[in-house]
Every structure is written in structure tokens, then in C-alpha cells.
Design a protein around this motif. Structure first.
Motif, PDB file in Angstrom:
ATOM      1  N   VAL A  73       0.822  -1.216   0.000  1.00 41.11           N
ATOM      2  CA  VAL A  73       0.000   0.000   0.000  1.00 41.11           C
ATOM      3  C   VAL A  73       0.853   1.262   0.000  1.00 41.11           C
ATOM      4  O   VAL A  73       0.495   2.275  -0.627  1.00 41.11           O
ATOM      5  CB  VAL A  73      -0.964  -0.018   1.203  1.00 41.11           C
ATOM      6  N   CYS A  74       1.994   1.219   0.660  1.00 41.32           N
ATOM      7  CA  CYS A  74       2.817   2.431   0.754  1.00 41.32           C
ATOM      8  C   CYS A  74       3.421   2.821  -0.597  1.00 41.32           C
ATOM      9  O   CYS A  74       3.930   3.940  -0.754  1.00 41.32           O
ATOM     10  CB  CYS A  74       3.907   2.262   1.808  1.00 41.32           C
ATOM     11  N   ILE A  75       3.352   1.919  -1.590  1.00 41.31           N
ATOM     12  CA  ILE A  75       3.871   2.219  -2.916  1.00 41.31           C
ATOM     13  C   ILE A  75       2.831   2.933  -3.781  1.00 41.31           C
ATOM     14  O   ILE A  75       3.172   3.602  -4.758  1.00 41.31           O
ATOM     15  CB  ILE A  75       4.332   0.911  -3.612  1.00 41.31           C
ATOM     16  N   TYR A  76       1.574   2.835  -3.430  1.00 45.80           N
ATOM     17  CA  TYR A  76       0.518   3.405  -4.262  1.00 45.80           C
ATOM     18  C   TYR A  76       0.751   4.867  -4.646  1.00 45.80           C
ATOM     19  O   TYR A  76       0.537   5.242  -5.809  1.00 45.80           O
ATOM     20  CB  TYR A  76      -0.846   3.279  -3.573  1.00 45.80           C
ATOM     21  N   PRO A  77       1.177   5.733  -3.711  1.00 44.85           N
ATOM     22  CA  PRO A  77       1.372   7.142  -4.100  1.00 44.85           C
ATOM     23  C   PRO A  77       2.445   7.341  -5.173  1.00 44.85           C
ATOM     24  O   PRO A  77       2.486   8.399  -5.810  1.00 44.85           O
ATOM     25  CB  PRO A  77       1.780   7.811  -2.773  1.00 44.85           C
ATOM     26  N   LEU A  78       3.309   6.347  -5.360  1.00 41.16           N
ATOM     27  CA  LEU A  78       4.385   6.476  -6.346  1.00 41.16           C
ATOM     28  C   LEU A  78       3.956   6.041  -7.746  1.00 41.16           C
ATOM     29  O   LEU A  78       4.730   6.146  -8.701  1.00 41.16           O
ATOM     30  CB  LEU A  78       5.593   5.640  -5.915  1.00 41.16           C
ATOM     31  N   LEU A  79       2.722   5.546  -7.868  1.00 39.84           N
ATOM     32  CA  LEU A  79       2.267   5.020  -9.153  1.00 39.84           C
ATOM     33  C   LEU A  79       1.798   6.120 -10.099  1.00 39.84           C
ATOM     34  O   LEU A  79       2.043   6.061 -11.304  1.00 39.84           O
ATOM     35  CB  LEU A  79       1.140   4.011  -8.929  1.00 39.84           C
ATOM     36  N   THR A  80       1.103   7.128  -9.558  1.00 39.86           N
ATOM     37  CA  THR A  80       0.561   8.219 -10.365  1.00 39.86           C
ATOM     38  C   THR A  80       0.778   9.546  -9.660  1.00 39.86           C
ATOM     39  O   THR A  80       0.214   9.755  -8.572  1.00 39.86           O
ATOM     40  CB  THR A  80      -0.943   8.025 -10.618  1.00 39.86           C
ATOM     41  N   PRO A  81       1.582  10.447 -10.248  1.00 42.80           N
ATOM     42  CA  PRO A  81       2.408  10.243 -11.446  1.00 42.80           C
ATOM     43  C   PRO A  81       3.530   9.249 -11.159  1.00 42.80           C
ATOM     44  O   PRO A  81       3.908   9.060  -9.998  1.00 42.80           O
ATOM     45  CB  PRO A  81       2.949  11.640 -11.743  1.00 42.80           C
ATOM     46  N   PRO A  82       4.065   8.603 -12.185  1.00 42.56           N
ATOM     47  CA  PRO A  82       5.066   7.546 -11.971  1.00 42.56           C
ATOM     48  C   PRO A  82       6.351   8.074 -11.348  1.00 42.56           C
ATOM     49  O   PRO A  82       7.074   8.862 -11.960  1.00 42.56           O
ATOM     50  CB  PRO A  82       5.305   7.002 -13.383  1.00 42.56           C
ATOM     51  N   GLN A  83       6.606   7.655 -10.107  1.00 46.50           N
ATOM     52  CA  GLN A  83       7.810   8.080  -9.384  1.00 46.50           C
ATOM     53  C   GLN A  83       8.544   6.891  -8.764  1.00 46.50           C
ATOM     54  O   GLN A  83       9.414   7.069  -7.908  1.00 46.50           O
ATOM     55  CB  GLN A  83       7.418   9.066  -8.274  1.00 46.50           C
TER      56      GLN A  83
END
Length: 297
Positions: A73-83
Motif C-alpha cells: 500500500v505504501c507504494i501506491y502514491p508512487l504510481l501516479t504520477p510515476p515516481q
């Protein structure tokens, strides 16, 4: 929970067995602490094959599954925009590797499904960035779903049919790397091989043509970039579709011409099983009087 001692082919002595057991439990315990979690994820993902009972230990250990989900779940914010960075991708993929272990184990597979854990992976499958960190993330996520369908369990297929896995796989089959396309096609193939899956996909023209159009597009792509392993799964999908009467009739007008071209299929000369599947497909689709396809599954 009583956990059998892990042995190494009967070669370890009692002391080694106890050490292996203690090391495994220590690594699982290390997952619960932020300062030791990353190293434990890496070590467990690398050595998961050495611990046959790792899946039930992970599932039944207090807080461990929640910890693995937190890593996702902690990776979700890095998906959009792709970071997403390579380091972050590697770390979450180690967590996914442990979930794949849980998904593969007979004792934990049903519990894994009842908790709807595959849904946590779908945001990763829904990404479109072609950078290596994202491609690795998609491929590892597909590996978890692939481990589920590989078990030939109808409960798995029934669960997946209630989710968006087919559209997600179809998009990856169109736009992913060769390896991601292959795994995604394998998942669709395993869904089709289940009677409920075949019935679901052939229930409406929209679903059938969504699958058939992507398969056709992939065949066209293989004209430029041949891949025997990918073509094998594509043919298997077509062959299974041909077992449905309505789908078989539709395939007579939409089966790619390349599959009838010996020059295109020459790459299968050393793959006897796939050549038999292709011959059966062409016979079934090309014969209007065929009512039941006799297929060697």
C-alpha cells in the motif's frame, strides 16, 4: 502452531535443523520491525524455496500479512504520477514474492483468496509506465496471480472472474514486454481452461471479441518479433475458445491468417505439442461440420 523442522534432504544433523528453524522464525520476526524489515524481506524472498513451510508460517504469524500489505500500500502514491524508483520496486517485489509463496501453498491459498489479497495487486497491474521498475513490479504481480491459476483450482477462477483480472491482463498482453505478455496470456489461458472461465468469456460477443482481438493483435506483433513461448500460449487460448460452438463460428472469420502460414509457424518445428494444438485448431475452425472439438488437454 506446530511447524515441522526444515531439513536439507536428510543431510542436516539435528543441530542444523534447529538452526534452520530458528533462523526462519527470526527472519519472520524481523519483518515486524521497521529497522530489520527490508533485510528480512530480501533474505526470505531469496531463500523461500529452502523453507517448505514458509507460507503457513507467514500467514499465521501475528501481524506478518498486515506488514506485507503495508509494504504494498505504501507504494501506491508512487504510481501516479510515476515516481517508482528501482530500490522501492525491488523492496515491494520482495514482499510480493512472499505473497506468491502464500498463494501457491495448499494450506494458505483459500485463506489468501478469502482475504481478497489479489485485489491489492491490481493497481500495479493497472500501470502503463514502461520503465524497468514498473515493468518489474507488473511482472512480479502477474507472478502472484500466475501462481494462483497454476493450481487448477476452480475456486481461484471463480474468484478472479468476479474481479477485473481479464481486462488488466488483456492490456498487458497488448502493451507489456514479451515476458509480461507471456505471463498475462498464461493467466488468460488458465482461466479459459476452466469450464466456468470459458463460459464467462464466451457468454457475450463483447467479452469474446475483447479476447480474440487482443490475441489477433499479438499474432500480428509476432510477425516482427517472434516468440515461441508466447505463440504457444496464444494458440492454446484459441484452441480452448474453439471448444465453444459460438466462439468457434466466430473464429472462422477472425482467426489470424498467419496461423495458417507455414513460414510463420515454422518456429514451432521443435515443439510437437504446440504443433498438434495448432493442427487441431485449424481443423476445428476450418471444418463447418465440426460440432465438438476433440482436444488433448
Amino acid at each position: 502452531m506446530q511447524v515441522p523442522i526444515v531439513s536439507n534432504g536428510g543431510q542436516d544433523g539435528p543441530g542444523d535443523q534447529v538452526q534452520d528453524k530458528e533462523k526462519l522464525f527470526q527472519l519472520v520476526a524481523d519483518l515486524s520491525r521497521e529497522e530489520t524489515r527490508e533485510a528480512a524481506l530480501l533474505e526470505l524472498s531469496k531463500k523461500r524455496e529452502a523453507f517448505p513451510d514458509l507460507a503457513p508460517i507467514l500467514w499465521h504469524s501475528f501481524g506478518t500479512t498486515a506488514t506485507l500489505l503495508q509494504e504494498i500500500v505504501c507504494i501506491y502514491p508512487l504510481l501516479t504520477p510515476p515516481q517508482l524508483t528501482a530500490h522501492a520496486s525491488n523492496r515491494v517485489c520482495n514482499a510480493l514474492a512472499l505473497l506468491q509463496c502464500v498463494a501457491s501453498h495448499q494450506e494458505t491459498r483459500t485463506l489468501f483468496l478469502k482475504a481478497h489479497i489479489p485485489l491489492f495487486l491490481y493497481p500495479f497491474l493497472n500501470t502503463v509506465s514502461k520503465t524497468r521498475p514498473f515493468e518489474y513490479l507488473r511482472l512480479t504481480s502477474l507472478g502472484v496471480i500466475g501462481a494462483l491459476v497454476k493450481m487448477d483450482d476452480s475456486d481461484v477462477i471463480n474468484f478472479l472472474l468476479t474481479t477485473e483480472i481479464i481486462p488488466l491482463c488483456l492490456r498487458i498482453m497488448e502493451t507489456g514486454s514479451e515476458l509480461s505478455k507471456t505471463v498475462a496470456t498464461f493467466i488468460v489461458q488458465k482461466i479459459l481452461l476452466d469450464d466456468m472461465g470459458l463460459q464467462y468469456i464466451c457468454a457475450t460477443a463483447e467479452r469474446f471479441f475483447a479476447v480474440a482481438n487482443v490475441l489477433s493483435s499479438m499474432v500480428n506483433g509476432l510477425t516482427k518479433d517472434p516468440s515461441v513461448r508466447l505463440l504457444k500460449h496464444i494458440i492454446r487460448c484459441y484452441l480452448r475458445l474453439s471448444e465453444n460452438m459460438r466462439a468457434r463460428d466466430a473464429l472462422r472469420t477472425c482467426l489470424p491468417e498467419q496461423l495458417k502460414d507455414p513460414a510463420f509457424t515454422n518456429c514451432l518445428r521443435d515443439d510437437n505439442s504446440t504443433r498438434r494444438w495448432l493442427s487441431q485448431l485449424l481443423f476445428t475452425v476450418g471444418n463447418p461440420n465440426t460440432h465438438e472439438a476433440q482436444v488433448e488437454l
